[in-house]
Structures are given as C-alpha cells and as structure tokens.
Design an enzyme around this catalytic site. Structure first.
Site, PDB file in Angstrom:
ATOM      1  CE  LYS A 253      -4.154  -1.894   0.223  1.00 36.91           C
ATOM      2  NZ  LYS A 253      -5.151  -1.721  -0.861  1.00 36.91           N
TER       3      LYS A 253
ATOM      4  CD  GLU B 167     -10.447   3.394   0.559  1.00 34.54           C
ATOM      5  OE1 GLU B 167      -9.647   2.535   0.103  1.00 34.54           O
ATOM      6  OE2 GLU B 167     -10.366   4.609   0.269  1.00 34.54           O
TER       7      GLU B 167
ATOM      8  CB  SER C  10      -0.224  -8.191  -1.244  1.00 31.92           C
ATOM      9  OG  SER C  10      -1.108  -8.939  -0.423  1.00 31.92           O
TER      10      SER C  10
END
Length: 399
Positions: A89, A111, A377
C-alpha cells in the site's frame, strides 16, 4: 489487444467516472493533472527517492525452494511484505500524497479494510505534515485493532463506520460523503484500483513499480524478464494491478488472480465478485458488483478484511471478461491452509489477503520448467489473532 485504460478512462466497457455533481470539479481537476504530475521529472525524482530510502525498495524477489519442490515448478515470491508498513500500500500512498501536495490540497482522507492502506496513508501524512482522517468499518476496527492503534499513533483520526455490515464498502461510502462535504481542500487517497477515473489508472501506475522490478529481477535470476505465470490476490485489485502492469499485453505470460471465496461460491457468504457479480456502478465506476435482482448491493463476506468488498477494479473486470486473466475463488479454509504451509516451508507468515493467492497454487497444473512469480502483498502481523484462534480451534478438533 491493449488491456490498459483508454483516453476516456475505460477498460473495455468498464470504468468511467460516475460521480455526484459536487465532486465533478475535484475529479476533473485530477483527470487533467495526474499524468502531468506523474510524468514530471520532479515527481519521479522525489517519488523514486522515497521508494528507495523510505520504503526500502526494491523489494526482494525470493526463490522459494521448498515451495517450488512441492508444486513442481520454480516459484519466486515478490516480497511486498518487507516494505515499510508491511504491505504494498505504501507504494500508492506516497505517490498520491505527492500528487495532493502538487495540487495544493491541505487535508487527506482515506478508507481502509484490513488497515494496511490506513496505516500507509497515516504514515505518509505524518511524513508530509498533513491532517488525515481514515474511515474504517466497525467490524474491521475490531478485527484489525493493531493497525487501528498504529494509525492513531501516527496522528490520524480513525472514524469507525456503523452502517451496513461495517466493513470496507461502508468505509468507502463514508469517505465519499466526507469528500462531498469538503471538495475544495481535501484529497481522497483511494487505496485500490477502484473509484472514478483516473483513480484506477493512477493507482495502477503507482503500483507498477512492482512489475518493473520483477522484469529486472527475473532477467538477473532466470536470464529472461518474464515469467510463465504471474499470480496475485485481488479484492479491489491494487497489488494485482501492480504485479501485472508491465505484462498486460505480453501473451507469453499467464495471469492468475485469486479472489475471496469465503465459505463457498454458493454459500451466500462470499466475496468472489468476479464470479458472482453483475455489471453495475459502484463508488464511481462501472464494473462487476455483487447485487440482487433489484440492483441493491449484496454484503460480501471473507475471513480477510482486505478482500471483503462487493466490487472489483474495472481493469480486472475487463481482464476477466476478455479471458486475459484466470480468476480462481479461494475459500477461507484453503487460505488458512496456505498460511501455515508457507510458514512451515519458507518461514514467512503472510497476510490473509496474500494467503488467498497461495491457496490457488494447488488448483494449477505446473510444468517443471515453469517460472512462477507470486506477490506476497503483506505480512501477517495484523492477522495473528485470527491465526491463533484457528490453531486453537484445530487443536480442539484434534483432541
């Protein structure tokens, strides 16, 4: 075919910008400026400098010898779990906050579901001295408490959302409401390849550092810059988009994406949007949406907070429709089994999201010469309570 976005913001018939009038100027300004910013020398220098010195890129491409032995091929793990903040991210949030600053925005909202995007956004806001509000469903606040405390420690205001089933969809709804109330000074850092154009393309471009590194690293390790298989989990789709970005139009590469099957496709408790969804509009884009016959959004379910979303990025909807990608549903039990398999074979504890693509490995028939690149991830710190509870339940069943 060209599987990238077209000049109008569509991937095939999916995408576009379906937005309330109050946000039209915000989105139009972003459409008119994002490529100018991303392609400028000043942005590239600052962005790649931060990726190197702050995030710790490039992330390793690790040859998983024991996992390879089990599945009869050559498996490389792209270790996004080793980034600062523990997931992919941060690649996106650093890029977007630089765009926000270039556009003169002074406040950031976001969010989050699993909390990793929220942590990454709070991190870059602390770095850039910007106020930050993160919307998170109350259900996710409770099951991802360590990430909630990290966000607060970083100075973000975390707002628990009480509507719907209190997960990612509902957090996104509230973030959009906030954006509508503060359109002039607020930049919405969206965490995935969802939302109105240009967000899916902007996020994919920022995450494409993953596939750019894969190409260089494979050339060094295998003497060629492409794998036979590229694999990633897909919820909204940002880590998947980053993994496949530079290979979308390369027919030599098979793309395999794993989505959250929950308790099974026919159970009524699933988040497998590509298998169960129908065409519709969600959060500003035309895509595949889990909905009933009246077009009302159906609540998704997954053991993984980061995959618990009733839509999918328009890029991935198009890849499925055109059959460029194979989409496999992986249920909760398969994902949990994959967590402990990777932990025991390679000493790596993955995030629950990543576990879903690891759970797709038994569903494929590999050749011994196949080179497989699979993106891990995120790391599993945030999911330890779930893992410990699973182990406790398993021990009880075995007694």
């Amino acid at each position: 075919m060209n599987y990238q976005v077209d000049e109008k913001g569509y991937y095939g018939r999916f995408g576009g910008a379906y937005i309330p009038e109050i946000l039209h100027k915000c989105v139009e300004d972003l459409q008119n400026n994002y490529l100018k910013v991303l392609e400028s020398d000043s942005f590239r220098m600052e962005y790649h400098g931060l990726l190197r010195d702050y995030v710790g890129r490039p992330s390793p491409l690790y040859f998983a010898e024991r996992l390879s032995g089990k599945y009869g091929c050559r498996i490389y793990l792209k270790r996004e779990d080793l980034n600062h903040t523990g997931a992919h991210k941060i690649n996106n949030t650093i890029g977007q906050i630089l765009v926000a600053r270039k556009m003169g925005k002074t406040r950031v909202i976001a969010e989050t579901g699993a909390g990793q995007h929220g942590v990454a956004t709070a991190t870059v806001c602390a770095l850039m001295n910007m106020p930050c509000v993160v919307y998170m469903g109350k259900t996710d606040v409770e099951r991802q408490q360590p990430n909630v405390e990290k966000m607060r420690m970083l100075g973000a205001t975390v707002v628990p959302v009480l509507s719907g089933n209190m997960t990612l969809k509902d957090a996104t709804n509230e973030a959009i409401r906030d954006w509508c109330s503060h359109p002039s000074d607020t930049f919405y850092i969206i965490g995935s390849t969802v939302g109105p154009h240009p967000y899916p393309d902007m996020v994919a471009r920022l995450q494409s550092v993953i596939s750019a590194e894969i190409k260089r690293q494979l050339e060094e390790r295998e003497g060629r810059d492409y794998p036979d298989y590229l694999m990633a989990c897909v919820g909204g789709g940002s880590n998947a988009a980053g993994t496949i970005y530079h290979y979308l139009n390369d027919g030599r590469v098979k793309i395999v994406l794993a989505e959250a099957g929950g308790e099974g496709l026919l159970s009524g408790r699933s988040a497998a949007t590509i298998h169960l969804g129908k065409e519709g509009v969600l959060h500003g884009a035309r895509t595949l949406v889990m909905q009933d016959e009246d077009g009302q959004i159906e609540e998704p379910y997954s053991i993984s907070a980061g995959l618990d979303y009733p839509g999918i990025g328009p890029m991935h909807a198009n890849l499925s429709e055109t059959k460029r990608a194979v989409i496999l549903p992986v249920n909760d039990d398969e994902a949990m089994s994959a967590v402990f398999e990777l932990t025991k074979l390679e000493g790596i504890i993955p995030a629950l999201e990543s576990a879903h693509v690891l759970g797709a490995l038994p569903k494929l028939d590999f050749d011994s010469r196949d080179v497989v690149v699979l993106t891990v991830s995120g790391r599993g710190d945030k999911d330890m309570e779930t893992y410990l509870r699973f182990m406790a339940d398993s021990n009880l069943k075995n007694e």
